[in-house]
Design a protein around this motif. Structure first.
Motif, PDB file in Angstrom:
ATOM      1  N   PHE A   3      44.127  36.720  38.284  1.00  0.00           N
ATOM      2  CA  PHE A   3      43.003  35.868  37.885  1.00  0.00           C
ATOM      3  C   PHE A   3      43.309  35.137  36.578  1.00  0.00           C
ATOM      4  CE2 PHE A   3      40.086  38.231  40.788  1.00  0.00           C
ATOM      5  CZ  PHE A   3      39.401  37.148  41.295  1.00  0.00           C
ATOM      6  N   TYR A  21      37.368  43.445  40.878  1.00  0.00           N
ATOM      7  CA  TYR A  21      38.205  42.534  41.668  1.00  0.00           C
ATOM      8  C   TYR A  21      39.628  42.654  41.124  1.00  0.00           C
ATOM      9  CZ  TYR A  21      33.963  39.882  43.045  1.00  0.00           C
ATOM     10  OH  TYR A  21      32.760  39.488  43.527  1.00  0.00           O
ATOM     11  N   PRO A  24      42.746  37.756  42.848  1.00  0.00           N
ATOM     12  CA  PRO A  24      41.953  36.739  43.556  1.00  0.00           C
ATOM     13  C   PRO A  24      42.259  36.717  45.050  1.00  0.00           C
ATOM     14  CG  PRO A  24      43.618  35.690  42.151  1.00  0.00           C
ATOM     15  CD  PRO A  24      43.692  37.161  41.885  1.00  0.00           C
ATOM     16  N   GLN A  46      34.858  31.568  55.728  1.00  0.00           N
ATOM     17  CA  GLN A  46      33.641  32.286  56.116  1.00  0.00           C
ATOM     18  C   GLN A  46      33.159  33.189  54.996  1.00  0.00           C
ATOM     19  OE1 GLN A  46      33.178  33.501  59.762  1.00  0.00           O
ATOM     20  NE2 GLN A  46      34.773  32.251  60.636  1.00  0.00           N
ATOM     21  N   THR A  47      31.967  33.738  55.233  1.00  0.00           N
ATOM     22  CA  THR A  47      31.501  34.831  54.396  1.00  0.00           C
ATOM     23  C   THR A  47      32.528  35.950  54.512  1.00  0.00           C
ATOM     24  OG1 THR A  47      29.220  34.255  54.765  1.00  0.00           O
ATOM     25  CG2 THR A  47      29.636  36.507  54.117  1.00  0.00           C
ATOM     26  N   GLY A  48      32.867  36.558  53.400  1.00  0.00           N
ATOM     27  CA  GLY A  48      33.874  37.611  53.442  1.00  0.00           C
ATOM     28  C   GLY A  48      35.196  37.142  52.873  1.00  0.00           C
ATOM     29  N   SER A  49      35.370  35.807  52.790  1.00  0.00           N
ATOM     30  CA  SER A  49      36.624  35.265  52.274  1.00  0.00           C
ATOM     31  C   SER A  49      36.662  35.295  50.751  1.00  0.00           C
ATOM     32  CB  SER A  49      36.795  33.822  52.744  1.00  0.00           C
ATOM     33  OG  SER A  49      35.714  33.046  52.262  1.00  0.00           O
ATOM     34  N   GLY A  50      35.509  35.460  50.132  1.00  0.00           N
ATOM     35  CA  GLY A  50      35.432  35.411  48.674  1.00  0.00           C
ATOM     36  C   GLY A  50      35.129  34.005  48.173  1.00  0.00           C
ATOM     37  N   LYS A  51      34.629  33.139  49.071  1.00  0.00           N
ATOM     38  CA  LYS A  51      34.401  31.746  48.694  1.00  0.00           C
ATOM     39  C   LYS A  51      33.347  31.606  47.592  1.00  0.00           C
ATOM     40  CE  LYS A  51      31.331  31.158  52.634  1.00  0.00           C
ATOM     41  NZ  LYS A  51      29.998  31.256  52.067  1.00  0.00           N
ATOM     42  N   THR A  52      32.369  32.524  47.567  1.00  0.00           N
ATOM     43  CA  THR A  52      31.281  32.359  46.598  1.00  0.00           C
ATOM     44  C   THR A  52      31.816  32.409  45.166  1.00  0.00           C
ATOM     45  OG1 THR A  52      29.962  33.563  48.200  1.00  0.00           O
ATOM     46  CG2 THR A  52      28.914  33.047  46.110  1.00  0.00           C
ATOM     47  N   PRO A 311      29.490  44.462  51.877  1.00  0.00           N
ATOM     48  CA  PRO A 311      30.945  44.547  51.720  1.00  0.00           C
ATOM     49  C   PRO A 311      31.613  45.735  52.404  1.00  0.00           C
ATOM     50  CG  PRO A 311      29.865  44.194  49.619  1.00  0.00           C
ATOM     51  CD  PRO A 311      28.790  44.427  50.615  1.00  0.00           C
ATOM     52  N   ARG A 337      36.273  44.847  55.874  1.00  0.00           N
ATOM     53  CA  ARG A 337      36.566  43.789  54.927  1.00  0.00           C
ATOM     54  C   ARG A 337      37.227  44.310  53.671  1.00  0.00           C
ATOM     55  NH1 ARG A 337      31.573  40.255  53.893  1.00  0.00           N
ATOM     56  NH2 ARG A 337      30.467  41.104  55.653  1.00  0.00           N
TER      57      ARG A 337
HETATM   58  P1  AMP Z   1      31.971  36.025  49.956  1.00  0.00           P
HETATM   59  O1  AMP Z   1      32.931  35.554  50.997  1.00  0.00           O
HETATM   60  O2  AMP Z   1      31.907  35.122  48.786  1.00  0.00           O
HETATM   61  O3  AMP Z   1      30.625  36.312  50.546  1.00  0.00           O
HETATM   62  O4  AMP Z   1      32.544  37.414  49.358  1.00  0.00           O
HETATM   63  C1  AMP Z   1      32.717  38.539  50.137  1.00  0.00           C
HETATM   64  C2  AMP Z   1      32.787  39.831  49.343  1.00  0.00           C
HETATM   65  O5  AMP Z   1      34.039  39.959  48.693  1.00  0.00           O
HETATM   66  C3  AMP Z   1      31.735  39.975  48.267  1.00  0.00           C
HETATM   67  O6  AMP Z   1      31.162  41.251  48.410  1.00  0.00           O
HETATM   68  C4  AMP Z   1      32.484  39.894  46.955  1.00  0.00           C
HETATM   69  O7  AMP Z   1      31.911  40.730  45.978  1.00  0.00           O
HETATM   70  C5  AMP Z   1      33.857  40.380  47.341  1.00  0.00           C
HETATM   71  N1  AMP Z   1      34.933  39.730  46.570  1.00  0.00           N
HETATM   72  C6  AMP Z   1      35.050  38.425  46.274  1.00  0.00           C
HETATM   73  N2  AMP Z   1      36.192  38.172  45.626  1.00  0.00           N
HETATM   74  C7  AMP Z   1      36.845  39.340  45.521  1.00  0.00           C
HETATM   75  C8  AMP Z   1      38.115  39.741  44.960  1.00  0.00           C
HETATM   76  N3  AMP Z   1      38.917  38.864  44.390  1.00  0.00           N
HETATM   77  N4  AMP Z   1      38.442  41.046  45.047  1.00  0.00           N
HETATM   78  C9  AMP Z   1      37.621  41.939  45.634  1.00  0.00           C
HETATM   79  N5  AMP Z   1      36.423  41.639  46.178  1.00  0.00           N
HETATM   80  C10 AMP Z   1      36.038  40.360  46.125  1.00  0.00           C
END
Ligand code: AMP
Length: 380
Positions: A3, A21, A24, A46-52, A311, A337
């Motif tokens: 990161f 985390y 990244p 998608q959701t789960g990719s960490g896009k947020t 998660p 995930r």
């Molecule tokens: P999202 O796809 O943004 O909905 O994120 C999915 C899940 O991954 C969420 O629960 C985040 O807290 C987790 N997350 C996002 N980035 C990371 C990372 N770099 N390492 C571990 N978990 C993560």
């Protein structure tokens, strides 16, 4: 790449470390530097990719250099399709707003609840996360203005279009200033999403993440051959005998979801349904109770399940198979995930077998089929 190499400043790195985390995710590695550089981004993820976190972190960092917003003139707008996603994205903004040298106030607003408390909370808000309908309501009340927006995010753009928000989106776009940064995230890039990307994005950095392909291997799968009448007892048998604690069950209809919940309850299993006929309040409550472990089983339809983020979901059960293989992968992608192994169970009736073959082929993975005909399910 760690990161610390993405151009994020110390307070963000501290919160990232606190959140556990370790490194990244690919979408973050690609999106964070691009957004910090002021580029438009098209993220197929998608959701789960960490896009947020991939867009929240750089947006908050950009704010560190921005002058304070005029009151009720938000500077960043994140449009989302559902209340659940608004709440989730809002909580990620809250998380990373901790201990910033220049504080940034964000707020999530959505329909299905009274508008007045939201209007009151808008004071001093610079980042707004909103569902389209509620945003337009707030604009109609002169509760906020979009004329100073310099970053627009469309999150889950495909779902926004699927849910019929086209017209609302266009009215919102018309109220935005021409000069701004645009970030669009979508799980798929169909015709309608393509039209929007053509309209909004200026020479975007394109980032495509297909987590499922690599992801499906992480998920342990099993299919039970079962007749329709024995599905209910089999479900209760599995939940009770395997002492399953956090189970997401998918059905194809609202009616079926309610039926399954009713039967679970009368058999002593604490369960709730999550579907489009439930009020927003009931949906949020169901999700909260499920996440906190107060209920063990959540029975959901595909539409309602979109954007759910749990998660560490250990078990997903396909009580009924979805029509599209894509939905199947999407459903089972809710487990296993972030490196954790999950279990996906599918109930397959004799009538489903051909369809299940198609799903497995599309998924690129063959699932062990267990015969349940001889199982004694009496009493379940
Ligand atoms: P999202 O796809 O943004 O909905 O994120 C999915 C899940 O991954 C969420 O629960 C985040 O807290 C987790 N997350 C996002 N980035 C990371 C990372 N770099 N390492 C571990 N978990 C993560």
């Amino acid at each position: 790449m760690p990161f610390s190499k993405l151009g994020l400043s110390a307070p963000f790195l501290a919160t990232i470390e606190k959140s556990g985390y370790a490194a990244p995710y690919p979408i973050q590695t690609a999106a964070i530097p691009a957004i910090l550089a002021g580029k438009d981004v098209l993220g197929i993820a998608q959701t789960g990719s960490g896009k947020t976190a991939g867009f929240v972190l750089p947006i908050l960092q950009q704010f560190q250099q921005k002058p304070a917003a005029r009151n009720r003139h938000i500077k960043a707008l994140v449009l989302v399709p559902t209340r659940e996603l608004a709440v989730q994205v809002g909580s990620v903004f809250q998380l990373f707003s901790e201990n910033l040298p220049r504080p940034v106030k964000s707020l999530a607003v959505f329909g299905g609840v009274s508008i007045n408390p939201q209007m009151m909370k808008l004071q001093g808000v610079e980042i707004l996360i909103a569902t389209p309908g509620r945003l337009l309501d707030l604009m109609a009340h002169n509760a906020l203005y979009l004329s100073d927006v310099d970053v627009l995010v469309l999150d889950e753009a495909d779902k926004m279009l699927n849910l019929g928000f086209q017209e609302e989106m266009h009215r919102i776009f018309a109220a935005l200033p021409a000069l701004r940064q645009n970030l669009l995230f979508s799980a798929t890039l169909g015709k309608d999403v393509h039209t929007i990307t053509e309209m909004l994005l200026r020479q975007p950095v394109r980032i495509e993440i297909t987590p499922e392909a690599e992801h499906v291997e992480l998920i342990k799968q099993v299919a039970y051959r079962v007749t329709d009448e024995r599905k209910g007892p089999l479900l209760r048998y599995l939940i009770k005998e395997q002492n399953l604690q956090q189970v997401l069950v998918f059905t194809s209809s609202v009616y079926k979801a309610d039926g399954v919940v009713h039967k679970l309850k009368t058999n002593g299993v604490v369960a709730l349904a999550l579907h489009s006929q439930k009020s927003q309040g009931a949906r949020t409550d169901a999700l909260r109770y499920f996440k906190s472990g107060e209920i063990n089983v959540l029975v959901a339809t595909d539409l309602a399940s979109r954007g759910i983020d749990i998660p560490t979901l250990p078990v997903v059960i396909n009580y009924e198979l979805p029509r599209s293989p894509k939905d199947f992968i999407h459903r089972i992608g809710r487990t296993g995930r972030a490196g954790a192994t999950g279990l996906a169970i599918s109930f397959v009736t004799p009538q489903d077998e051909e369809h299940f073959r198609v799903i497995q082929k599309k998924m690129g993975q063959w699932v062990d089929m267990v015969e349940t005909e001889g199982w004694n399910l009496r009493g379940y």
